[in-house]
Design a protein around this motif. Sequence first.
Motif, PDB file in Angstrom:
ATOM      1  N   SER A 270     -24.371 -19.437   3.002  1.00 47.80           N
ATOM      2  CA  SER A 270     -25.422 -19.755   3.532  1.00 47.80           C
ATOM      3  C   SER A 270     -25.151 -20.179   5.148  1.00 47.80           C
ATOM      4  O   SER A 270     -26.073 -20.485   5.825  1.00 47.80           O
ATOM      5  CB  SER A 270     -26.521 -20.643   3.076  1.00 47.80           C
ATOM      6  N   GLY A 271     -23.835 -19.684   5.356  1.00 50.07           N
ATOM      7  CA  GLY A 271     -23.381 -19.934   6.943  1.00 50.07           C
ATOM      8  C   GLY A 271     -22.372 -18.884   7.316  1.00 50.07           C
ATOM      9  O   GLY A 271     -21.911 -18.205   6.362  1.00 50.07           O
ATOM     10  N   ALA A 272     -22.693 -18.233   8.586  1.00 50.55           N
ATOM     11  CA  ALA A 272     -21.677 -17.267   8.788  1.00 50.55           C
ATOM     12  C   ALA A 272     -20.106 -17.601   8.951  1.00 50.55           C
ATOM     13  O   ALA A 272     -19.886 -18.897   9.081  1.00 50.55           O
ATOM     14  CB  ALA A 272     -22.038 -16.764  10.360  1.00 50.55           C
ATOM     15  N   VAL A 273     -19.213 -16.651   8.660  1.00 51.69           N
ATOM     16  CA  VAL A 273     -17.904 -16.892   8.754  1.00 51.69           C
ATOM     17  C   VAL A 273     -17.207 -15.706   9.663  1.00 51.69           C
ATOM     18  O   VAL A 273     -17.913 -14.586   9.881  1.00 51.69           O
ATOM     19  CB  VAL A 273     -17.210 -16.873   7.420  1.00 51.69           C
ATOM     20  N   ALA A 274     -16.424 -16.237  10.622  1.00 54.11           N
ATOM     21  CA  ALA A 274     -15.560 -15.235  11.332  1.00 54.11           C
ATOM     22  C   ALA A 274     -14.995 -14.024  10.399  1.00 54.11           C
ATOM     23  O   ALA A 274     -14.998 -12.814  10.609  1.00 54.11           O
ATOM     24  CB  ALA A 274     -14.845 -15.920  12.156  1.00 54.11           C
ATOM     25  N   ALA A 275     -14.506 -14.559   9.214  1.00 54.11           N
ATOM     26  CA  ALA A 275     -13.662 -13.612   8.505  1.00 54.11           C
ATOM     27  C   ALA A 275     -14.016 -14.060   7.228  1.00 54.11           C
ATOM     28  O   ALA A 275     -14.138 -15.487   6.982  1.00 54.11           O
ATOM     29  CB  ALA A 275     -12.160 -13.367   8.684  1.00 54.11           C
ATOM     30  N   ILE A 276     -14.279 -13.290   5.915  1.00 52.68           N
ATOM     31  CA  ILE A 276     -14.603 -13.661   4.531  1.00 52.68           C
ATOM     32  C   ILE A 276     -13.294 -14.402   4.133  1.00 52.68           C
ATOM     33  O   ILE A 276     -12.140 -13.762   3.954  1.00 52.68           O
ATOM     34  CB  ILE A 276     -14.766 -12.563   3.810  1.00 52.68           C
ATOM     35  N   PRO A 277     -13.415 -15.592   3.688  1.00 57.42           N
ATOM     36  CA  PRO A 277     -12.414 -16.511   3.222  1.00 57.42           C
ATOM     37  C   PRO A 277     -12.130 -16.172   1.647  1.00 57.42           C
ATOM     38  O   PRO A 277     -12.934 -15.926   0.833  1.00 57.42           O
ATOM     39  CB  PRO A 277     -13.080 -17.994   2.910  1.00 57.42           C
ATOM     40  N   ALA A 278     -10.771 -16.017   1.609  1.00 54.92           N
ATOM     41  CA  ALA A 278     -10.221 -15.406   0.218  1.00 54.92           C
ATOM     42  C   ALA A 278     -10.393 -16.618  -0.681  1.00 54.92           C
ATOM     43  O   ALA A 278     -10.884 -15.934  -1.918  1.00 54.92           O
ATOM     44  CB  ALA A 278      -8.554 -15.242   0.297  1.00 54.92           C
ATOM     45  N   ARG A 279     -10.530 -17.741  -0.409  1.00 50.46           N
ATOM     46  CA  ARG A 279     -10.658 -18.783  -1.327  1.00 50.46           C
ATOM     47  C   ARG A 279     -12.065 -18.672  -2.079  1.00 50.46           C
ATOM     48  O   ARG A 279     -12.297 -18.812  -3.227  1.00 50.46           O
ATOM     49  CB  ARG A 279     -10.552 -20.104  -0.851  1.00 50.46           C
ATOM     50  N   PHE A 280     -13.197 -18.236  -1.337  1.00 50.38           N
ATOM     51  CA  PHE A 280     -14.453 -17.794  -1.804  1.00 50.38           C
ATOM     52  C   PHE A 280     -14.495 -16.909  -2.995  1.00 50.38           C
ATOM     53  O   PHE A 280     -14.991 -16.940  -3.850  1.00 50.38           O
ATOM     54  CB  PHE A 280     -15.359 -17.493  -0.786  1.00 50.38           C
ATOM     55  N   VAL A 281     -13.838 -15.828  -2.600  1.00 47.95           N
ATOM     56  CA  VAL A 281     -13.920 -14.498  -3.431  1.00 47.95           C
ATOM     57  C   VAL A 281     -13.279 -14.801  -4.457  1.00 47.95           C
ATOM     58  O   VAL A 281     -13.449 -14.330  -5.738  1.00 47.95           O
ATOM     59  CB  VAL A 281     -13.055 -13.550  -2.611  1.00 47.95           C
ATOM     60  N   GLU A 282     -12.297 -15.865  -4.668  1.00 54.72           N
ATOM     61  CA  GLU A 282     -11.303 -16.141  -5.803  1.00 54.72           C
ATOM     62  C   GLU A 282     -12.167 -17.012  -6.799  1.00 54.72           C
ATOM     63  O   GLU A 282     -12.077 -17.195  -8.012  1.00 54.72           O
ATOM     64  CB  GLU A 282     -10.188 -17.013  -5.495  1.00 54.72           C
ATOM     65  N   TRP A 283     -13.312 -17.632  -6.261  1.00 60.25           N
ATOM     66  CA  TRP A 283     -14.270 -18.202  -7.146  1.00 60.25           C
ATOM     67  C   TRP A 283     -15.282 -17.447  -7.878  1.00 60.25           C
ATOM     68  O   TRP A 283     -16.013 -18.145  -8.671  1.00 60.25           O
ATOM     69  CB  TRP A 283     -14.980 -19.309  -6.112  1.00 60.25           C
ATOM     70  N   LEU A 284     -15.243 -16.323  -7.529  1.00 64.59           N
ATOM     71  CA  LEU A 284     -16.162 -15.196  -8.273  1.00 64.59           C
ATOM     72  C   LEU A 284     -15.353 -15.089  -9.573  1.00 64.59           C
ATOM     73  O   LEU A 284     -14.360 -14.566  -9.842  1.00 64.59           O
ATOM     74  CB  LEU A 284     -16.287 -13.781  -7.643  1.00 64.59           C
ATOM     75  N   ASN A 285     -16.344 -14.927 -10.639  1.00 66.51           N
ATOM     76  CA  ASN A 285     -15.877 -14.299 -12.026  1.00 66.51           C
ATOM     77  C   ASN A 285     -15.713 -12.859 -11.945  1.00 66.51           C
ATOM     78  O   ASN A 285     -16.352 -12.464 -10.979  1.00 66.51           O
ATOM     79  CB  ASN A 285     -16.983 -14.729 -13.000  1.00 66.51           C
TER      80      ASN A 285
END
Length: 217
Positions: free
Chosen positions: A151-166
């Motif tokens: 719910s906030g913007a990021v300059a680049a998509i954090p890999a750690r967030f992607v890793e939290w996806l099933n």
Amino acid sequence: MSIDFARARETMVEQQVRPWDVLDARVLETLARMPREAFVADALRGLAYTDTELPIGHGETMMKPVLEGRILQALLPTATESVLEIGAGSGYLAACLAQLAREVVAIERHADLADAAQARLAAQGIGNATVEAAYAFAWTPGRGFDVICVSGAVAAIPARFVEWLNPGGRMFVVHGRSPAMEAVLVHRTVNGSRVESLFETDLPYLAGAEPVPAFTL
């Protein structure tokens, strides 16, 4: 002068959200039923259904209704899915996601905002959503999620967030440099991830995800 909030909700859906191509019946019903005015400060209740961002404290803001509608439609969680929201803010979007999903875990770096959001969820009788005070870049969930909403913007998509996806999961995130940012849906696949472009927008940065300052001679 008293405000007819039910009428204001209907007007918001029909004149703001639906014209922005938010057409999913489950999403529209959720927005039409959720009392947005219960998630803002008393002094701002009269502005709860206007097409504008609203301050919630600490320099944070509540998104415009049209953007919340687009996010819900892009993610469209089902009744069997788990959701993580990064940046809970007022708790309103977590409340809406909870109407569509099995469970919602939301994190918010400001403890007072997290406590207030949790109290608002409880006041609405929403028992399948919880808000934790946590900083996204120092937090480890210890589990995966089917859906992630950043719910906030990021300059680049954090890999750690992607890793939290099933596997097979999806994440909504806005990335790039203001004011020309891109909203995307990141799909977690067996071979890594796939990014689907959704629309252009502009959103305040998530703390810790701002662009690195460019040095010029």
